[in-house]
Design an enzyme around this catalytic site. Structure first.
Site, PDB file in Angstrom:
ATOM      1  N   ARG A   4       1.030  -1.254   0.010  1.00  0.00           N
ATOM      2  CA  ARG A   4      -0.125   0.095   0.072  1.00  0.00           C
ATOM      3  C   ARG A   4       0.763   1.210   0.069  1.00  0.00           C
ATOM      4  O   ARG A   4       0.336   2.475   0.451  1.00  0.00           O
ATOM      5  CB  ARG A   4      -0.960  -0.141   1.228  1.00  0.00           C
ATOM      6  N   LYS A  44       2.598  11.808  -9.966  1.00  0.00           N
ATOM      7  CA  LYS A  44       1.580  11.145 -10.869  1.00  0.00           C
ATOM      8  C   LYS A  44       2.349  10.043 -11.124  1.00  0.00           C
ATOM      9  O   LYS A  44       3.289  10.151 -11.696  1.00  0.00           O
ATOM     10  CB  LYS A  44       1.230  12.161 -12.157  1.00  0.00           C
ATOM     11  N   GLU A  71       7.455  19.911 -23.286  1.00  0.00           N
ATOM     12  CA  GLU A  71       6.806  20.069 -22.026  1.00  0.00           C
ATOM     13  C   GLU A  71       7.270  21.388 -21.314  1.00  0.00           C
ATOM     14  O   GLU A  71       6.793  22.149 -20.643  1.00  0.00           O
ATOM     15  CB  GLU A  71       7.090  18.983 -21.094  1.00  0.00           C
ATOM     16  N   LYS A 100       6.043  24.037 -11.840  1.00  0.00           N
ATOM     17  CA  LYS A 100       5.334  23.084 -11.429  1.00  0.00           C
ATOM     18  C   LYS A 100       5.158  22.394  -9.934  1.00  0.00           C
ATOM     19  O   LYS A 100       3.850  22.321  -9.232  1.00  0.00           O
ATOM     20  CB  LYS A 100       5.903  21.724 -12.009  1.00  0.00           C
ATOM     21  N   GLU A 133      -5.359  17.581  -8.766  1.00  0.00           N
ATOM     22  CA  GLU A 133      -6.073  18.033  -9.911  1.00  0.00           C
ATOM     23  C   GLU A 133      -7.232  18.371  -9.740  1.00  0.00           C
ATOM     24  O   GLU A 133      -8.384  17.818 -10.598  1.00  0.00           O
ATOM     25  CB  GLU A 133      -5.671  16.960 -11.027  1.00  0.00           C
ATOM     26  N   ARG A 153      -4.148  22.241 -11.452  1.00  0.00           N
ATOM     27  CA  ARG A 153      -3.156  21.348 -12.076  1.00  0.00           C
ATOM     28  C   ARG A 153      -3.628  20.915 -13.378  1.00  0.00           C
ATOM     29  O   ARG A 153      -2.809  20.290 -14.431  1.00  0.00           O
ATOM     30  CB  ARG A 153      -3.164  20.148 -11.125  1.00  0.00           C
ATOM     31  N   ASN A 159      -2.028  19.971 -18.360  1.00  0.00           N
ATOM     32  CA  ASN A 159      -2.620  19.026 -19.308  1.00  0.00           C
ATOM     33  C   ASN A 159      -2.871  19.623 -20.858  1.00  0.00           C
ATOM     34  O   ASN A 159      -3.265  19.328 -21.847  1.00  0.00           O
ATOM     35  CB  ASN A 159      -3.734  18.219 -19.280  1.00  0.00           C
ATOM     36  N   HIS A 190      -2.499  17.880 -23.995  1.00  0.00           N
ATOM     37  CA  HIS A 190      -2.442  16.548 -23.846  1.00  0.00           C
ATOM     38  C   HIS A 190      -3.531  15.553 -24.177  1.00  0.00           C
ATOM     39  O   HIS A 190      -3.401  14.441 -24.296  1.00  0.00           O
ATOM     40  CB  HIS A 190      -2.179  16.414 -22.194  1.00  0.00           C
ATOM     41  N   HIS A 208      -2.546  12.806 -26.095  1.00  0.00           N
ATOM     42  CA  HIS A 208      -2.664  11.498 -25.700  1.00  0.00           C
ATOM     43  C   HIS A 208      -3.558  10.766 -26.639  1.00  0.00           C
ATOM     44  O   HIS A 208      -3.166   9.394 -27.134  1.00  0.00           O
ATOM     45  CB  HIS A 208      -3.360  11.472 -24.274  1.00  0.00           C
ATOM     46  N   HIS A 262       5.742  10.980 -26.885  1.00  0.00           N
ATOM     47  CA  HIS A 262       4.777  11.747 -25.734  1.00  0.00           C
ATOM     48  C   HIS A 262       4.988  13.334 -26.016  1.00  0.00           C
ATOM     49  O   HIS A 262       3.850  13.984 -26.561  1.00  0.00           O
ATOM     50  CB  HIS A 262       4.938  11.285 -24.500  1.00  0.00           C
TER      51      HIS A 262
HETATM   52  N1  GLY Z   1       2.118  15.964 -16.451  1.00  0.00           N
HETATM   53  C1  GLY Z   1       1.079  16.675 -15.715  1.00  0.00           C
HETATM   54  C2  GLY Z   1       1.044  16.414 -14.279  1.00  0.00           C
HETATM   55  O1  GLY Z   1       1.706  16.215 -13.600  1.00  0.00           O
HETATM   56  O2  GLY Z   1       0.014  16.906 -13.875  1.00  0.00           O
END
Ligand code: GLY
Length: 361
Positions: A124, A146, A188, A230, A240, A244, A248, A251, A255, A268
């Protein structure tokens, strides 16, 4: 000189170190590793170059006997799946990893995502430390907790928020990064400027050539700027719930492009570059921004060696179907990150699917 940036979250705080020689400098990061068992997870491209250096540095700095097992995964996004996560979990079982064991993720975003996800699952949740070796991982993927893997239905659909104990970005690793990977990382970097920093965007326009030439000062400044930005976003909105999501930008389109082209076809960062230009064009189509901003963005991305048009053979309907499974969507309607111009991204709710389809073709 090593730059230190703190990520501060409720009940958790960790450093990002950016500098040279860090992979071999165990004293700089040994404190992040508590126990006496470590699993170093890397991939077939990165492990031959840096795994031994990291192991030796840890053992030297530990001052006690640490068992360090190494697991080498297949490289590439097409391997970011349940089977790879299972390999890490099996290796932890083999190590006899206790709750105070630590996973060391050495590689790009794919390695960090898989290793971090396995660390989140084992008992866990055990510690992990990110040692990003690609530009993309240094400026984005390794920071913020993430972790996850892809599902055939879409990218990053399985995962967990699990913060690392430290992020150690050794600029020396960028010297051996293939050009295509360096350029993908720049996508990025540009994204950071797009969402909230018009001055940084102008700085990137002035320094694109230096970045492509791997000027270490320019790279160090870009990485530190992205990590600072960030760290702030993640501190304000770890899960998020709002801000946050701006990270994206490009993205959702990216994606979909990445998955539809087949994982590994577009990197990516390349998919994100195309996705950002599509998002900027959609913003112009919806009257939110001037079309010249989309052109300015495309110009910078091209100077960074990135593609800005989707591959011609991808069907817009298939891309839209993938976008409908995006994690940002609510109540079945499209929720995208668009912008009002350079440095002014925002969340757009209930975006018209026909408008999105139009900019995909
Ligand atoms: N890569 C986007 C984030 O970490 O929220």
């Amino acid at each position: 000189m090593t730059v230190r940036i703190e990520v501060e979250l409720p009940g958790c705080r960790y450093p990002i170190l950016i500098g040279t020689g860090l992979l071999g400098d165990g004293a700089a990061w040994r404190d992040a590793i508590g126990g006496v068992q470590a699993l170093l997870v890397s991939d077939e491209n990165v492990a031959p170059r840096y795994a031994q250096r990291l192991r030796d540095a840890l053992v030297r700095a530990a001052g006690k006997s640490v068992r360090v097992d190494t697991l080498v995964l297949s490289a590439g996004e097409s391997h970011k799946n349940l089977a790879a996560a299972a390999e890490v979990l099996d290796a932890l079982a083999q190590l006899g990893a206790n709750r105070d064991a630590c996973v060391l993720a050495l590689g790009g975003g794919v390695v960090g995502d898989i290793a971090g996800f396995a660390a989140a699952c084992w008992m866990r949740g055990i510690d992990f430390v990110q040692f990003p070796t690609t530009l993309l991982a240094m400026v984005d993927a390794s920071v913020g907790g993430k972790t996850g893997i892809d599902h055939p239905a879409g990218k990053n659909l399985i995962g967990a928020f699990h913060q690392p104990r430290a992020v150690i970005a050794d600029l020396d690793a960028l010297a051996t990064l293939p050009d295509r990977e360096l350029h993908a990382g720049l996508a990025e970097v540009v994204k950071t400027a797009c969402i909230g920093d018009v001055d940084f965007f102008a700085w990137l326009e002035a320094h694109a050539d230096a970045l492509r030439a791997r000027d270490q000062d320019a790279l160090g400044h870009a990485i530190a700027t992205c990590c600072r930005s960030k760290a702030g976003v993640v501190a304000r909105d770890e899960r998020e719930a709002g801000e946050r999501a701006l990270l994206n930008f490009g993205h959702t389109f990216g994606h979909a492009l990445e998955a539809e082209a087949g994982y590994g076809t577009l990197l990516h960062g390349e998919a994100v570059a195309i996705g950002m230009v599509i998002a900027a064009r959609l913003s112009a189509r919806l009257g939110m921004a001037d079309a010249t901003d989309a052109q300015r963005l495309a110009g910078l991305l091209q100077r960074c060696g990135l593609p800005v048009e989707p591959p011609p053979d991808l069907a817009s309907e298939a891309l839209l179907a993938r976008m409908r499974l995006d994690k940002k969507n609510r109540a079945g309607s499209l929720r995208l990150i668009l912008w009002r111009g350079v440095g002014r991204a925002e969340i757009a709710e209930g975006v018209d699917a026909a408008a999105a389809r139009a900019v995909l073709t």
